[in-house]
Design an enzyme around this catalytic site. Structure first.
Site, PDB file in Angstrom:
ATOM      1  N   CYS A  65     -20.178 -12.507  47.583  1.00  0.00           N
ATOM      2  CA  CYS A  65     -21.398 -12.092  46.880  1.00  0.00           C
ATOM      3  C   CYS A  65     -20.960 -11.399  45.585  1.00  0.00           C
ATOM      4  O   CYS A  65     -19.900 -11.700  45.057  1.00  0.00           O
ATOM      5  CB  CYS A  65     -22.290 -11.209  47.755  1.00  0.00           C
ATOM      6  SG  CYS A  65     -21.593  -9.602  48.161  1.00  0.00           S
ATOM      7  N   HIS A  66     -21.754 -10.465  45.078  1.00  0.00           N
ATOM      8  CA  HIS A  66     -21.407  -9.804  43.826  1.00  0.00           C
ATOM      9  C   HIS A  66     -20.324  -8.741  44.030  1.00  0.00           C
ATOM     10  O   HIS A  66     -19.289  -8.776  43.369  1.00  0.00           O
ATOM     11  CB  HIS A  66     -22.657  -9.191  43.193  1.00  0.00           C
ATOM     12  CG  HIS A  66     -22.456  -8.702  41.798  1.00  0.00           C
ATOM     13  ND1 HIS A  66     -23.410  -8.006  41.124  1.00  0.00           N
ATOM     14  CD2 HIS A  66     -21.405  -8.794  40.933  1.00  0.00           C
ATOM     15  CE1 HIS A  66     -22.968  -7.699  39.903  1.00  0.00           C
ATOM     16  NE2 HIS A  66     -21.753  -8.176  39.779  1.00  0.00           N
TER      17      HIS A  66
END
Length: 107
Positions: A65-66
């Site tokens: 993810c981020h």
């Protein structure tokens, strides 16, 4: 049993030798902003509906993810569903950009 997290460098090494599949659980706009070429986009909210159809329980999964929060949540869920080789990429695409490929934009 594998650790729940893997470093960006470890994930990159696995991908290089086709030892894992990279699953990006960010939103489509984030993926468009910055993504790793070999990754498969399955936004976090779609994981429950798509995991059984698109992922194999015996395959090694590196979940991205981020920053690593969503991917850890998805990894924990996948493990509870029998995907025992799922691992979250620690630090997410941010860490990937810093440690593996600086050409990946940071946002």
């Amino acid at each position: 049993m594998l650790d729940y997290e893997i470093s960006a460098a470890e994930a990159a090494a696995l991908l290089k030798k086709n030892g894992a599949r990279l699953i990006d659980v960010r939103e489509p706009w984030e993926y468009e902003t910055a993504h790793i070429e070999s990754s498969v986009l399955i936004p976090m909210g779609e994981i429950p509906a798509r995991a059984a159809q698109e992922l194999r329980s015996e395959e090694r999964l590196a979940v991205l993810c981020h920053h690593g929060v969503r991917s850890m949540s998805v990894t924990a869920w996948l493990r509870r569903q029998g995907f025992e080789q799922a691992q979250s990429v620690r630090g997410g695409i941010e860490a990937w950009s810093l440690e593996v490929d600086p050409a990946i934009p940071r946002y």
